[in-house]
Design a protein around this motif. Structure first.
Motif, PDB file in Angstrom:
ATOM      1  N   GLN A   2       4.071  -0.792  -8.535  1.00  0.00           N
ATOM      2  CA  GLN A   2       4.579  -1.376  -7.287  1.00  0.00           C
ATOM      3  C   GLN A   2       3.509  -2.220  -6.590  1.00  0.00           C
ATOM      4  O   GLN A   2       3.788  -3.293  -6.077  1.00  0.00           O
ATOM      5  N   TRP A   5       3.232  -5.529  -8.238  1.00  0.00           N
ATOM      6  CA  TRP A   5       4.300  -6.450  -7.815  1.00  0.00           C
ATOM      7  C   TRP A   5       4.049  -6.978  -6.407  1.00  0.00           C
ATOM      8  O   TRP A   5       4.325  -8.126  -6.099  1.00  0.00           O
ATOM      9  N   LYS A 172      12.020  -6.421  -7.750  1.00  0.00           N
ATOM     10  CA  LYS A 172      11.375  -5.318  -8.455  1.00  0.00           C
ATOM     11  C   LYS A 172      10.719  -4.327  -7.492  1.00  0.00           C
ATOM     12  O   LYS A 172      10.332  -3.226  -7.884  1.00  0.00           O
ATOM     13  N   LEU A 173      10.559  -4.746  -6.245  1.00  0.00           N
ATOM     14  CA  LEU A 173       9.879  -3.888  -5.272  1.00  0.00           C
ATOM     15  C   LEU A 173      10.845  -2.896  -4.622  1.00  0.00           C
ATOM     16  O   LEU A 173      11.923  -3.283  -4.167  1.00  0.00           O
ATOM     17  N   GLU A 174      10.424  -1.653  -4.564  1.00  0.00           N
ATOM     18  CA  GLU A 174      11.222  -0.647  -3.852  1.00  0.00           C
ATOM     19  C   GLU A 174      11.148  -0.977  -2.358  1.00  0.00           C
ATOM     20  O   GLU A 174      10.126  -1.495  -1.893  1.00  0.00           O
ATOM     21  N   PRO A 175      12.233  -0.675  -1.635  1.00  0.00           N
ATOM     22  CA  PRO A 175      12.305  -1.093  -0.221  1.00  0.00           C
ATOM     23  C   PRO A 175      11.085  -0.716   0.622  1.00  0.00           C
ATOM     24  O   PRO A 175      10.611  -1.543   1.407  1.00  0.00           O
ATOM     25  N   GLN A 176      10.569   0.516   0.447  1.00  0.00           N
ATOM     26  CA  GLN A 176       9.435   0.896   1.319  1.00  0.00           C
ATOM     27  C   GLN A 176       8.172   0.094   0.986  1.00  0.00           C
ATOM     28  O   GLN A 176       7.378  -0.225   1.877  1.00  0.00           O
ATOM     29  N   PHE A 177       8.040  -0.318  -0.272  1.00  0.00           N
ATOM     30  CA  PHE A 177       6.869  -1.136  -0.647  1.00  0.00           C
ATOM     31  C   PHE A 177       7.035  -2.568  -0.125  1.00  0.00           C
ATOM     32  O   PHE A 177       6.077  -3.208   0.321  1.00  0.00           O
ATOM     33  N   ARG A 220       0.182   5.109  -7.302  1.00  0.00           N
ATOM     34  CA  ARG A 220       1.142   5.051  -6.201  1.00  0.00           C
ATOM     35  C   ARG A 220       0.504   5.299  -4.835  1.00  0.00           C
ATOM     36  O   ARG A 220       1.180   5.311  -3.809  1.00  0.00           O
TER      37      ARG A 220
END
Ligand SMILES: [Zn+2]
Length: 239
Positions: A2, A5, A172-177, A220
């Motif tokens: 993450q 990205w 590709k990024l999770e929402p919190q990231f 992470r």
């Protein structure tokens, strides 16, 4: 991953900002403006030249009418002088005086007209030269505009490509990231992430602590520079 990205997103955003700046600040904008200003100045000069020329032509026409009138007056006087109707030598003397004055007047008007014709001829040449230069300037301006448009079209195509890549990376990024990226980017003028190379924060140039160094091994974990507050990203040396 993450973080990788996020780093990629930052690089794309920085490229997009740079490219947008390049489009706005292309020296061609200035060249187009300068060419347009030169053309406007030439057209103004040409309009003034046309006006002055019209004025002189008008003056010449009235001078020619004046000459015509003086000429016919002279003919009329001559006819009377050499005709049979002349009454007395005194009258003839007066007529001769008038004739001399008329001829003097006529000569001076004709000189004036000749001079004016020469002036008009010169002004006409100057006006034609201005027409030629304005034509050239119009072509130059059109060429510059074309150059600018072509340059902008290339940059726009590059920009679209970057934006497409950005969409892919963002997905590709999770929402919190993604949210973290936005916050960090805003806080540090688009450079919220800093690469760590040789144990140095790429954002501020200060060595990171060994505690942070250890944390960086956790893919992470969010590790921040203790000096500048940027989110640290470990970069492999070859990248
Ligand atoms: Zn730092």
């Amino acid at each position: 991953m993450q973080l990788e990205w996020m780093w990629k997103l930052q690089e794309l955003d920085l490229s997009i900002v740079a490219l947008s700046g390049e489009m706005e600040e292309s020296p061609l904008h200035q060249e187009v403006r300068a060419a347009a200003a030169d053309l406007a100045a030439l057209k103004e000069e040409l309009a003034q030249a046309e006006e002055a020329l019209q004025e002189r032509r008008k003056k010449l026409r009235s001078l020619e009418m004046n000459i015509q009138k003086l000429t016919s007056d002279r003919e009329e006087l001559r006819r009377r002088m050499y005709g049979r109707a002349v009454a007395s030598p005194r009258e003839l003397e007066q007529m001769e005086k008038k004739l001399t004055s008329l001829e003097k007047d006529l000569e001076s008007r004709e000189d004036e007209a000749l001079e004016l014709m020469e002036t008009i001829e010169k002004m006409d040449l100057q006006r034609n030269e201005l027409v030629r230069r304005a034509g050239e300037q119009e072509e130059l301006l059109a060429a510059k505009e074309e150059q600018l448009e072509a340059a902008l079209a290339r940059l726009r195509a590059d920009l679209e490509q970057l934006q497409e890549q950005r969409r892919v990376v963002e997905a590709k990024l999770e929402p919190q990231f993604l949210e973290r990226y936005r916050i960090m980017s805003q806080r540090h003028q688009g450079r919220g992430l800093a690469a760590v190379e040789g144990d140095i924060c790429g954002g501020c140039g200060v060595f990171i602590s060994s505690k942070q160094k250890d944390l960086l091994y956790n893919p992470r974990a969010m590790v921040y520079c203790e000096n500048c507050g940027r989110l640290l990203v470990k970069r492999a040396p070859e990248e």
